[in-house]
Design an enzyme around this catalytic site. Sequence first.
Site, PDB file in Angstrom:
ATOM      1  CG  HIS A 232       4.207  -1.705  11.254  1.00 48.60           C
ATOM      2  ND1 HIS A 232       4.952  -1.185  11.663  1.00 48.60           N
ATOM      3  CD2 HIS A 232       3.304  -1.976  10.077  1.00 48.60           C
ATOM      4  CE1 HIS A 232       4.387   0.056  10.838  1.00 48.60           C
ATOM      5  NE2 HIS A 232       3.301  -0.533   9.988  1.00 48.60           N
TER       6      HIS A 232
ATOM      7  CG  HIS B  98       0.492   4.167   4.481  1.00 48.03           C
ATOM      8  ND1 HIS B  98      -0.843   3.578   5.406  1.00 48.03           N
ATOM      9  CD2 HIS B  98      -0.390   5.291   4.748  1.00 48.03           C
ATOM     10  CE1 HIS B  98      -2.002   4.324   5.771  1.00 48.03           C
ATOM     11  NE2 HIS B  98      -2.446   4.857   4.726  1.00 48.03           N
TER      12      HIS B  98
ATOM     13  CG  HIS C  15      -4.500  -0.181   6.523  1.00 51.01           C
ATOM     14  ND1 HIS C  15      -4.084   0.713   8.261  1.00 51.01           N
ATOM     15  CD2 HIS C  15      -2.909   0.074   5.946  1.00 51.01           C
ATOM     16  CE1 HIS C  15      -2.376   1.252   7.572  1.00 51.01           C
ATOM     17  NE2 HIS C  15      -2.121   0.946   7.426  1.00 51.01           N
TER      18      HIS C  15
ATOM     19  CG  HIS D 113      -0.141  -0.142   2.372  1.00 49.83           C
ATOM     20  ND1 HIS D 113       0.333  -1.283   3.216  1.00 49.83           N
ATOM     21  CD2 HIS D 113      -1.043   1.314   3.601  1.00 49.83           C
ATOM     22  CE1 HIS D 113       0.771  -0.782   4.534  1.00 49.83           C
ATOM     23  NE2 HIS D 113      -0.068   0.685   4.681  1.00 49.83           N
TER      24      HIS D 113
ATOM     25  CG  ASP E 172       4.501   2.650   7.175  1.00 50.03           C
ATOM     26  OD1 ASP E 172       3.702   3.227   6.946  1.00 50.03           O
ATOM     27  OD2 ASP E 172       4.127   2.840   8.793  1.00 50.03           O
ATOM     28  CG  HIS E 173       4.338  -0.374   4.216  1.00 52.37           C
ATOM     29  ND1 HIS E 173       4.316  -1.177   4.655  1.00 52.37           N
ATOM     30  CD2 HIS E 173       4.030   0.277   5.039  1.00 52.37           C
ATOM     31  CE1 HIS E 173       4.054  -1.366   5.854  1.00 52.37           C
ATOM     32  NE2 HIS E 173       3.044  -0.065   6.505  1.00 52.37           N
TER      33      HIS E 173
ATOM     34  CG  ASP F 176       0.300  -1.417   7.666  1.00 47.29           C
ATOM     35  OD1 ASP F 176       1.428  -2.241   8.049  1.00 47.29           O
ATOM     36  OD2 ASP F 176       0.979   0.086   8.081  1.00 47.29           O
TER      37      ASP F 176
END
Length: 259
Positions: free
Chosen positions: A173, A57, A114, A55, A59-60, A135
């Site tokens: 995570h 975001h 998400h 996805h 942090d990915h 996530d």
Amino acid sequence: MFIVEPIACLRDNYAYWLTCSETGVSALVDPSEADPVLASASAHGRTPSFVLCTHHHLDHVGGIPGIAARFSDIKVIGSSYDKGRIDGQTETVTDGDQFTVGGISVEVMLVPGHTLGAIAFVARAGGKTAVFTGDTMFLAGCGRLFEGTPADMHKSLQRIVALPADTQIYCGHEYTADNLRFAASLEPSNEAITRAIAKTADIRSRGLPTVPHSVTEERAINPFVRVQFAELRHNLALGAEASDVEVLGAAREAKDNFR
Ligand SMILES: [Zn+2]
């Protein structure tokens, strides 16, 4: 066959190497940042051919520009819904699409909840199955509902746990210990959760990642796939008449406020 290796990124993120053991062809899943991934590529002598994005975001996907600068032929695969939301995306995929990473067959599963473009990658080779859930599904938990509804998340999680029982689940995570504390608050008499808490504490005390869990393990401990069980419903003040989606929504809300 394939090998999966986590790369610790940021505070508690995991990127992954997915490597075909016969051909050495590799994909990187969810590279949050470039530095640890490039260091790992040098240490293992690997050249990634693909980036798989669960996805959009940051942090990915934050590491993609730095990785693409080093490996210019790399294909960056993300959801068609995320086109324009992932810096460096070169290919768009949607539910049911398939491609190969060396001898590994990879299938795309659309798993909104998400985010609306969220996808899981199901890797199969040599009779083994692994799924990268980003996530959407965490070990013993699920992601926050930023874009989707409880109904979306329920359907997505049920699709993931419908994979073969020994499927190995790799998530985005390291939240397992916190998730299990919440799971135990909803099902204090679930002994599988009690055992998972002890096992997780031991693994984390040695500084190791808790991934992966199998589908069988998750079915036994993850409150968001156990919405039909009476003790969990009771602790969310819901009874037998509530729908599974209502229970998931209530569980997600309770988790958002759980300390
Ligand atoms: Zn996310």
